[in-house]
Design a protein around this motif. Structure first.
Motif, short mmCIF file in Angstrom:
data_model
loop_
_atom_site.label_atom_id
_atom_site.label_comp_id
_atom_site.label_asym_id
_atom_site.label_seq_id
_atom_site.Cartn_x
_atom_site.Cartn_y
_atom_site.Cartn_z
N GLU A 171 6.65 2.48 -85.90
CA GLU A 171 5.64 1.66 -85.12
C GLU A 171 4.21 2.53 -85.53
OE1 GLU A 171 6.33 0.82 -81.30
OE2 GLU A 171 8.23 -0.48 -81.83
N VAL A 172 4.13 2.90 -86.95
CA VAL A 172 2.98 3.67 -87.20
C VAL A 172 2.34 2.73 -88.46
CG1 VAL A 172 3.50 5.65 -86.34
CG2 VAL A 172 3.81 5.35 -88.81
N ASN A 173 0.99 3.23 -88.96
CA ASN A 173 0.31 2.59 -89.85
C ASN A 173 1.02 3.17 -91.17
OD1 ASN A 173 -1.60 2.74 -92.29
ND2 ASN A 173 -2.59 1.60 -90.76
N THR A 174 1.33 2.24 -92.34
CA THR A 174 1.92 2.73 -93.49
C THR A 174 1.31 3.87 -94.13
OG1 THR A 174 2.56 0.30 -93.83
CG2 THR A 174 2.66 1.73 -95.65
N SER A 220 7.59 3.59 -91.61
CA SER A 220 6.31 3.12 -90.85
C SER A 220 6.81 2.15 -89.78
CB SER A 220 5.22 2.79 -91.65
OG SER A 220 5.50 1.65 -92.35
N VAL A 221 7.48 1.26 -90.00
CA VAL A 221 7.75 0.08 -89.38
C VAL A 221 8.90 0.73 -87.94
CG1 VAL A 221 9.36 -2.15 -88.81
CG2 VAL A 221 7.67 -1.73 -90.93
#
Length: 119
Positions: A43-46, A39-40
């Motif tokens: 660059e998205v929500n977990t 996710s990091v």
């Protein structure tokens, strides 16, 4: 990663991981990035990454070793290839043939274009 609007983000993430398996980035029984790492990285929500991993686990592309993370299933590559080939033959190819017919493109032209692209 640039996301398109035609599919849910978690599906696009799952597709990307499948692409990476097909490309050989991850092989059978290799550990893949954790949900948080992925996710990091993208660059998205977990929670979105969790949905992608759950989808791949349901499809038996990846499996979870409790406390160790997620790993590529032994037959994942074959399963992805089979699924994507079927989708290509049923969805993409009919549209390609329709366009070829409309544009009066024959197989010889397609073959030549293919050869030129792969030089």
């Amino acid at each position: 990663m640039n996301f398109s609007n035609d599919k849910a983000i978690y599906v696009q993430m799952a597709d990307r991981l499948c692409d990476e398996i097909l490309e050989g980035t991850y092989k059978a029984d290799d550990r893949i990035p954790s949900v948080r790492e992925y996710s990091v990285m993208l660059e998205v929500n977990t929670n979105t990454a969790v949905k992608a991993y759950e989808l791949l686990a349901r499809e038996q592309i990846i499996y979870n070793k409790r406390g160790l993370g997620y790993f590529v299933a032994p037959k994942a590559r074959e399963q992805i290839l089979s699924s994507r080939k079927k989708e290509f033959m049923e969805t993409t190819l009919p549209e390609v043939f329709r366009q070829m017919r409309l544009l009066d493109i024959d197989m010889a032209e397609v073959t030549q274009a293919w050869l030129n692209m792969n030089k």
